[in-house]
Design a protein around this motif. Structure first.
Motif, PDB file in Angstrom:
ATOM      1  N   TYR A  35      36.174  45.433  40.122  1.00 18.51           N
ATOM      2  CA  TYR A  35      36.697  44.923  38.967  1.00 18.51           C
ATOM      3  C   TYR A  35      35.526  43.924  38.392  1.00 18.51           C
ATOM      4  O   TYR A  35      34.841  43.347  39.076  1.00 18.51           O
ATOM      5  CB  TYR A  35      37.955  44.082  39.170  1.00 18.51           C
ATOM      6  CG  TYR A  35      39.197  44.817  39.526  1.00 18.51           C
ATOM      7  CD1 TYR A  35      39.459  45.114  40.826  1.00 18.51           C
ATOM      8  CD2 TYR A  35      40.001  45.259  38.512  1.00 18.51           C
ATOM      9  CE1 TYR A  35      40.425  46.015  40.928  1.00 18.51           C
ATOM     10  CE2 TYR A  35      40.980  46.153  38.880  1.00 18.51           C
ATOM     11  CZ  TYR A  35      41.452  46.461  40.158  1.00 18.51           C
ATOM     12  OH  TYR A  35      42.405  47.011  40.625  1.00 18.51           O
ATOM     13  N   GLN A  37      35.573  40.470  35.940  1.00 25.36           N
ATOM     14  CA  GLN A  37      36.472  39.482  35.155  1.00 25.36           C
ATOM     15  C   GLN A  37      35.633  38.874  34.110  1.00 25.36           C
ATOM     16  O   GLN A  37      34.719  37.893  34.559  1.00 25.36           O
ATOM     17  CB  GLN A  37      37.083  38.454  36.136  1.00 25.36           C
ATOM     18  CG  GLN A  37      38.023  37.414  35.632  1.00 25.36           C
ATOM     19  CD  GLN A  37      38.555  36.515  36.777  1.00 25.36           C
ATOM     20  OE1 GLN A  37      38.127  36.365  37.825  1.00 25.36           O
ATOM     21  NE2 GLN A  37      39.671  36.048  36.255  1.00 25.36           N
ATOM     22  N   GLY A  42      41.061  39.135  31.723  1.00 24.19           N
ATOM     23  CA  GLY A  42      41.813  39.638  32.862  1.00 24.19           C
ATOM     24  C   GLY A  42      40.532  40.029  33.809  1.00 24.19           C
ATOM     25  O   GLY A  42      39.398  40.084  33.593  1.00 24.19           O
ATOM     26  N   LEU A  43      41.162  41.290  34.531  1.00 30.67           N
ATOM     27  CA  LEU A  43      40.284  42.082  35.530  1.00 30.67           C
ATOM     28  C   LEU A  43      40.439  43.506  34.952  1.00 30.67           C
ATOM     29  O   LEU A  43      41.400  43.874  35.004  1.00 30.67           O
ATOM     30  CB  LEU A  43      40.846  41.723  36.819  1.00 30.67           C
ATOM     31  CG  LEU A  43      40.324  40.647  37.846  1.00 30.67           C
ATOM     32  CD1 LEU A  43      41.633  39.410  37.250  1.00 30.67           C
ATOM     33  CD2 LEU A  43      40.265  40.918  39.041  1.00 30.67           C
ATOM     34  N   LEU A  45      39.167  47.363  35.601  1.00 32.20           N
ATOM     35  CA  LEU A  45      38.619  48.169  36.831  1.00 32.20           C
ATOM     36  C   LEU A  45      37.469  49.057  36.402  1.00 32.20           C
ATOM     37  O   LEU A  45      37.184  49.620  35.521  1.00 32.20           O
ATOM     38  CB  LEU A  45      39.654  49.124  36.774  1.00 32.20           C
ATOM     39  CG  LEU A  45      39.505  50.153  38.312  1.00 32.20           C
ATOM     40  CD1 LEU A  45      39.460  49.470  39.513  1.00 32.20           C
ATOM     41  CD2 LEU A  45      40.605  51.216  38.404  1.00 32.20           C
ATOM     42  N   TYR A  48      36.669  53.177  41.415  1.00 34.18           N
ATOM     43  CA  TYR A  48      37.408  53.109  42.437  1.00 34.18           C
ATOM     44  C   TYR A  48      37.305  54.255  43.421  1.00 34.18           C
ATOM     45  O   TYR A  48      36.734  55.063  42.999  1.00 34.18           O
ATOM     46  CB  TYR A  48      39.191  52.726  42.057  1.00 34.18           C
ATOM     47  CG  TYR A  48      39.599  54.061  41.361  1.00 34.18           C
ATOM     48  CD1 TYR A  48      39.580  54.345  40.081  1.00 34.18           C
ATOM     49  CD2 TYR A  48      40.459  54.823  42.239  1.00 34.18           C
ATOM     50  CE1 TYR A  48      40.082  55.279  39.280  1.00 34.18           C
ATOM     51  CE2 TYR A  48      41.072  56.051  41.476  1.00 34.18           C
ATOM     52  CZ  TYR A  48      40.793  55.848  40.004  1.00 34.18           C
ATOM     53  OH  TYR A  48      41.565  57.131  39.421  1.00 34.18           O
ATOM     54  N   GLN A  57      36.128  56.918  38.157  1.00 35.03           N
ATOM     55  CA  GLN A  57      35.957  55.744  37.027  1.00 35.03           C
ATOM     56  C   GLN A  57      37.232  55.230  36.806  1.00 35.03           C
ATOM     57  O   GLN A  57      38.349  55.743  36.562  1.00 35.03           O
ATOM     58  CB  GLN A  57      35.481  56.486  35.805  1.00 35.03           C
ATOM     59  CG  GLN A  57      34.009  57.113  36.124  1.00 35.03           C
ATOM     60  CD  GLN A  57      33.475  57.813  34.833  1.00 35.03           C
ATOM     61  OE1 GLN A  57      34.004  57.960  33.934  1.00 35.03           O
ATOM     62  NE2 GLN A  57      32.333  58.192  34.854  1.00 35.03           N
ATOM     63  N   GLY A  58      36.924  53.835  36.324  1.00 35.09           N
ATOM     64  CA  GLY A  58      38.056  52.898  35.721  1.00 35.09           C
ATOM     65  C   GLY A  58      38.081  52.847  34.450  1.00 35.09           C
ATOM     66  O   GLY A  58      37.431  53.798  33.669  1.00 35.09           O
ATOM     67  N   PHE A  90      34.651  41.463  41.262  1.00 34.19           N
ATOM     68  CA  PHE A  90      35.351  41.410  42.475  1.00 34.19           C
ATOM     69  C   PHE A  90      35.740  42.788  43.027  1.00 34.19           C
ATOM     70  O   PHE A  90      35.736  43.670  42.291  1.00 34.19           O
ATOM     71  CB  PHE A  90      36.572  40.706  42.087  1.00 34.19           C
ATOM     72  CG  PHE A  90      36.999  39.306  41.836  1.00 34.19           C
ATOM     73  CD1 PHE A  90      36.860  38.918  40.607  1.00 34.19           C
ATOM     74  CD2 PHE A  90      36.838  38.444  42.894  1.00 34.19           C
ATOM     75  CE1 PHE A  90      36.851  37.712  40.198  1.00 34.19           C
ATOM     76  CE2 PHE A  90      36.699  37.139  42.681  1.00 34.19           C
ATOM     77  CZ  PHE A  90      36.802  36.652  41.233  1.00 34.19           C
ATOM     78  N   PHE A 105      41.264  40.887  48.086  1.00 34.96           N
ATOM     79  CA  PHE A 105      40.050  40.770  47.170  1.00 34.96           C
ATOM     80  C   PHE A 105      38.979  39.945  47.964  1.00 34.96           C
ATOM     81  O   PHE A 105      39.267  38.986  48.833  1.00 34.96           O
ATOM     82  CB  PHE A 105      40.547  40.012  45.998  1.00 34.96           C
ATOM     83  CG  PHE A 105      41.104  40.670  45.024  1.00 34.96           C
ATOM     84  CD1 PHE A 105      42.487  41.028  45.177  1.00 34.96           C
ATOM     85  CD2 PHE A 105      40.233  41.246  43.922  1.00 34.96           C
ATOM     86  CE1 PHE A 105      43.220  41.941  44.091  1.00 34.96           C
ATOM     87  CE2 PHE A 105      41.051  41.959  42.962  1.00 34.96           C
ATOM     88  CZ  PHE A 105      42.419  42.486  43.066  1.00 34.96           C
ATOM     89  N   GLY A 106      37.856  40.243  47.703  1.00 36.87           N
ATOM     90  CA  GLY A 106      36.654  39.481  48.042  1.00 36.87           C
ATOM     91  C   GLY A 106      36.555  38.330  47.382  1.00 36.87           C
ATOM     92  O   GLY A 106      37.208  38.042  46.312  1.00 36.87           O
TER      93      GLY A 106
ATOM     94  N   PHE B  90      48.137  36.046  37.613  1.00 39.35           N
ATOM     95  CA  PHE B  90      47.689  37.470  36.714  1.00 39.35           C
ATOM     96  C   PHE B  90      49.047  38.366  37.250  1.00 39.35           C
ATOM     97  O   PHE B  90      49.299  38.287  38.688  1.00 39.35           O
ATOM     98  CB  PHE B  90      46.351  38.083  37.397  1.00 39.35           C
ATOM     99  CG  PHE B  90      45.386  37.388  36.861  1.00 39.35           C
ATOM    100  CD1 PHE B  90      44.578  36.404  37.743  1.00 39.35           C
ATOM    101  CD2 PHE B  90      44.825  37.937  35.377  1.00 39.35           C
ATOM    102  CE1 PHE B  90      43.322  35.695  36.970  1.00 39.35           C
ATOM    103  CE2 PHE B  90      43.738  37.160  35.043  1.00 39.35           C
ATOM    104  CZ  PHE B  90      43.104  36.203  35.764  1.00 39.35           C
ATOM    105  N   GLN B 103      45.375  53.174  40.111  1.00 40.78           N
ATOM    106  CA  GLN B 103      44.678  52.144  39.551  1.00 40.78           C
ATOM    107  C   GLN B 103      45.541  51.020  39.525  1.00 40.78           C
ATOM    108  O   GLN B 103      46.644  51.191  39.156  1.00 40.78           O
ATOM    109  CB  GLN B 103      44.185  52.550  38.100  1.00 40.78           C
ATOM    110  CG  GLN B 103      43.146  53.753  38.267  1.00 40.78           C
ATOM    111  CD  GLN B 103      42.597  53.950  36.564  1.00 40.78           C
ATOM    112  OE1 GLN B 103      42.552  53.085  35.885  1.00 40.78           O
ATOM    113  NE2 GLN B 103      42.370  55.436  36.524  1.00 40.78           N
ATOM    114  N   GLY B 107      47.201  42.401  33.977  1.00 40.81           N
ATOM    115  CA  GLY B 107      47.191  41.569  32.714  1.00 40.81           C
ATOM    116  C   GLY B 107      46.073  40.707  32.314  1.00 40.81           C
ATOM    117  O   GLY B 107      45.285  40.388  33.285  1.00 40.81           O
ATOM    118  N   LYS B 108      45.994  39.959  31.153  1.00 41.36           N
ATOM    119  CA  LYS B 108      44.945  39.284  31.028  1.00 41.36           C
ATOM    120  C   LYS B 108      44.930  37.662  31.462  1.00 41.36           C
ATOM    121  O   LYS B 108      44.130  36.929  31.400  1.00 41.36           O
ATOM    122  CB  LYS B 108      44.567  38.968  29.512  1.00 41.36           C
ATOM    123  CG  LYS B 108      44.244  40.539  28.864  1.00 41.36           C
ATOM    124  CD  LYS B 108      43.827  40.295  27.309  1.00 41.36           C
ATOM    125  CE  LYS B 108      43.632  41.681  26.966  1.00 41.36           C
ATOM    126  NZ  LYS B 108      43.401  41.641  25.306  1.00 41.36           N
TER     127      LYS B 108
END
Lengths: 114, 116
Positions: A35, A37, A42-43, A45, A48, A57-58, A90, A105-106, B90, B103, B107-108
């Motif tokens: 991801y 950020q 937000g995050l 993608l 993956y 692909q994201g 991330f 998450f890392g 989030f 996936q 959200g933002k």
């Protein structure tokens, strides 16, 4: 148990340079994701993988490549860095069928492209 | 594909007051729902999750969330916040196994600021 390890933590690149962000997990997780950020976004993608040899692909894959030769590692490659790729990246991992149990998450890689 | 909307980008609240962070989702398939917290300059940490069963789920640090299928919402609540709750939160959705996509969609984010 280290969890998800990302290296480097910080990186400055010049426009046009290439680099690889490393991600490794020691939990035998088959699902792994990258991801980015950005403030207010937000995050999102990038790419993956659901197992070794399988990637997809994201939402924002352009400018990035990935490969998954082992279960443990999922590197993200920037082929020709652009200022728009300045972001915090991330990596995350999860178990198949237990993706429902939440990703780990890392700690992130902060990348600046000048 | 699914989408997640967090209705407030910033929420200021006084210490020891209650707080609600709002999240709505849209999806053509059933999803699992999550709330993550991110403290400054750190990665994301799972707060709680809804998979199935009871619509009220409890997480770490005194947070809870309620799944409402008819309103497609998954709001996060805490009855009394502390300074240490200042962070970005989030909401995220993941399709149930077999639904096709793998996936996790976010959200933002909502920045919670706790005021002394």
């Amino acid at each position: 148990n280290a969890g998800v390890t990302q290296t480097p933590k910080f990186q400055v690149l010049k426009t046009g340079q290439s680099m690889t962000l490393q991600c490794a997990q020691d939990m035998n997780h088959e699902y792994m994701s990258w991801y980015r950020q950005d403030p207010g976004m937000g995050l999102r993608l990038i790419h993956y993988s659901v197992g070794a040899g399988i990637t997809d692909q994201g939402e924002v894959p352009n400018g990035y490549n990935v490969s998954r030769s082992t279960t443990e590692d999922f590197p993200l490659r920037l082929l020709s860095a652009a200022p728009s790729q300045t972001s915090v990246y991330f990596c995350a991992s999860s178990l198949p069928g237990q993706g429902s149990y939440g990703y780990t998450f890392g700690s992130g890689t902060r990348l600046t492209v000048v | 594909a699914q989408s997640v909307t967090q209705l407030d980008s910033q929420v200021p609240v006084f210490e020891e007051a209650p707080v609600e962070l709002r999240c709505n989702y849209s999806s053509s398939v059933s999803v699992y729902l999550f709330w993550y917290v991110q403290y400054p300059n750190q990665g994301l940490q799972l707060l709680l999750k809804y998979l199935s069963g009871s619509t009220l789920v409890k997480g770490i640090n005194g947070f809870e969330a309620e799944f409402n299928k008819s309103q497609t919402s998954f709001h996060l609540r805490k009855p009394s916040v502390h300074i240490s709750d200042t962070a970005e939160y989030f909401c995220a959705a993941f399709p149930i196994p077999g639904a096709g996509s793998y996936q996790l969609t976010f959200g933002k984010g909502t920045k919670l600021s706790v005021i002394p």
